[in-house]
Design an enzyme around this catalytic site. Structure first.
Site, PDB file in Angstrom:
ATOM      1  N   GLY A  69       0.855  -1.232  -0.005  1.00  0.00           N
ATOM      2  CA  GLY A  69      -0.021  -0.084  -0.278  1.00  0.00           C
ATOM      3  C   GLY A  69       0.860   1.164  -0.141  1.00  0.00           C
ATOM      4  O   GLY A  69       0.305   2.140  -0.756  1.00  0.00           O
ATOM      5  N   CYS A 325       3.471   5.271  19.650  1.00  0.00           N
ATOM      6  CA  CYS A 325       3.851   5.524  18.931  1.00  0.00           C
ATOM      7  C   CYS A 325       3.773   4.619  17.529  1.00  0.00           C
ATOM      8  O   CYS A 325       3.019   3.230  17.865  1.00  0.00           O
ATOM      9  CB  CYS A 325       5.332   4.427  19.299  1.00  0.00           C
ATOM     10  SG  CYS A 325       5.752   3.394  19.774  1.00  0.00           S
TER      11      CYS A 325
HETATM   12  N1  PLP Z   1      -3.085   2.841   3.704  1.00  0.00           N
HETATM   13  C1  PLP Z   1      -3.817   2.269   4.820  1.00  0.00           C
HETATM   14  C2  PLP Z   1      -5.510   3.424   5.302  1.00  0.00           C
HETATM   15  C3  PLP Z   1      -3.461   1.353   5.563  1.00  0.00           C
HETATM   16  O1  PLP Z   1      -4.109   1.335   6.900  1.00  0.00           O
HETATM   17  C4  PLP Z   1      -2.347   0.907   5.422  1.00  0.00           C
HETATM   18  C5  PLP Z   1      -1.508  -0.151   6.181  1.00  0.00           C
HETATM   19  O2  PLP Z   1      -1.467   0.222   7.436  1.00  0.00           O
HETATM   20  C6  PLP Z   1      -1.164   1.367   4.163  1.00  0.00           C
HETATM   21  C7  PLP Z   1      -1.966   2.579   3.616  1.00  0.00           C
HETATM   22  C8  PLP Z   1       0.284   0.435   3.798  1.00  0.00           C
HETATM   23  O3  PLP Z   1       0.087  -0.216   3.080  1.00  0.00           O
HETATM   24  P1  PLP Z   1       1.836  -1.220   3.121  1.00  0.00           P
HETATM   25  O4  PLP Z   1       1.315  -1.756   5.274  1.00  0.00           O
HETATM   26  O5  PLP Z   1       0.695  -2.594   2.295  1.00  0.00           O
HETATM   27  O6  PLP Z   1       2.396  -0.534   2.711  1.00  0.00           O
END
Ligand code: PLP
Length: 384
Positions: A69, A325
């Site tokens: 993500g 944190c």
């Molecule tokens: N965006 C949101 C809303 C998330 O909850 C997360 C992960 O916690 C991410 C992006 C990042 O994803 P990744 O862990 O695959 O890098």
């Protein structure tokens, strides 16, 4: 262990693990190679691309695989904004104060290092961002808006339909972080007029280290990684065949199961909410109904959030707290701060159920929670 931290990561679905297994047996798997082994890996990647596209109702050519993500969000925010500025369309970006850092920090990078103007729209106290406020932030030189579909801490669902329609009228491309929403809430990327969307496989039963950037082919985007030119030249690097195959299998399953999963998750979450919200001094954070079906986020008066998390962990219940944190970086959650949640003398805990969570687990977790709160309060709350 009773695992109530599915918003952080979900267990790998056995079906996804099974799909991945052949690609973890030591065979060479470089989908860019022309020989038979490479072609087999390519076929597996393209099948996964079709699974993801089918799950999202988009064209396979609009699906790019990433490492997760974070990379997808970074690639969209940085790539779309830079391409639009290069084309002379302006240099103003709109986002919200409750975005994941993968979006927020990329937007701030553009503002602080690259001369973009940035408007960060605050949420309402219930954790929902008002569509009108987002649209009011748009200027003549706005080149991108990035708004998440569902917040990862509070679970609140954002009015993307209204935001997308308004932005389309104003000719502003929309990127959505759909990492938390996929498989748990409606994603109407085409109807919403979304230019780009980010997904992460480990949030829906796939492996960590695999993600998706949906990027409409008619939208200009500059690459954030350069090299072999994979993934339409936007995401260079040898593809992770096993991870992509797991991502595809999990996406297909999540889409198939969503209709039944949503009711089941909400029933478990609501059962937990009844017990926890009955405790004196425990209240719900975030909107009561405009939220993901698996998310319960509570404020606990007179208890330190970290102390409560550790007490629950010792009792075999895994939850997370937004009050301290994140990945070791000290400081209160920017989301709780943005909604004006009281942080002094109040602990905040997120509990997220999953498709395998049982009612027995919910009941046992509620009992552990009641006990931990009572014990900590008797000891002064666990503040330090
Ligand atoms: N965006 C949101 C809303 C998330 O909850 C997360 C992960 O916690 C991410 C992006 C990042 O994803 P990744 O862990 O695959 O890098």
């Amino acid at each position: 262990m009773i695992y109530l931290d599915h918003a952080a990561t979900t267990p790998l679905d056995p079906a996804a693990a099974e799909a991945m297994a052949p690609w973890l047996d030591g065979r060479p798997a470089n989908p860019s190679a022309v020989h038979a082994a490479g072609r087999a890996a390519r076929a597996a990647v393209e099948a996964a691309r079709e699974q993801v596209a089918g799950a999202l109702g988009v064209a396979p050519l609009d699906v790019l695989f990433t490492s997760g993500g974070t990379e997808a969000d970074n690639a969209a925010v940085l790539g779309l904004a830079r391409a639009a500025r290069e084309a002379g369309r302006g240099a103003h970006v709109v986002t919200t104060a409750i975005e994941h850092h993968a979006v927020l920090d990329a937007a701030r990078w553009l503002a602080e290092r690259e001369g973009f103007a940035l408007t960060v729209v605050p949420p309402e106290p219930d954790g929902v961002v008002d569509a009108e406020r987002v649209l009011a932030a748009v200027r003549h030189d706005t080149v991108l808006a990035s708004v998440m579909v569902a917040n990862n801490e509070l679970g609140t669902l954002q009015p993307i339909g209204a935001i997308g329609a308004g932005l389309a009228e104003r000719g502003v491309p929309l990127h959505v972080d759909a990492v938390q929403a996929f498989g748990r809430a409606e994603l109407a990327l085409e109807r919403w007029g979304v230019a780009a969307a980010a997904l992460s496989a480990h949030k829906f039963g796939g492996p960590t280290g695999a993600g998706v950037l949906v990027l409409r082919r008619d939208v200009a985007c500059l690459p954030t990684s350069l090299g072999g030119g994979q993934e339409r030249g936007l995401r260079s690097g040898t593809l992770h065949t096993a991870g992509i195959v797991g991502c595809g299998a999990a996406a297909a399953l999540a889409a198939q199961r969503m209709a039944t999963d949503v009711g089941r998750l909400a029933a478990r979450r609501d059962r937990l909410a009844v017990r926890l919200l009955a405790i004196d001094g425990v209240t719900r954070n975030g909107h009561a109904t405009a939220r993901l079906p698996h998310n319960l986020h509570v404020a606990v008066d007179g208890v330190d959030g970290e102390a409560l998390l550790l007490a629950l962990d010792a009792a075999g219940v895994a939850v997370s707290t937004g009050s301290a944190c994140q990945s070791g970086a000290a400081g209160p959650s920017h989301v709780l701060a943005a909604v004006g949640a009281p942080l002094d003398g109040v602990g905040h805990v997120r509990l997220t159920v999953g498709r395998t969570t049982t009612t027995g687990e919910v009941d046992a977790a509620a009992t552990a929670f009641e006990g931990a709160v009572a014990r900590l309060r008797a000891q002064g709350g666990g503040f330090w």
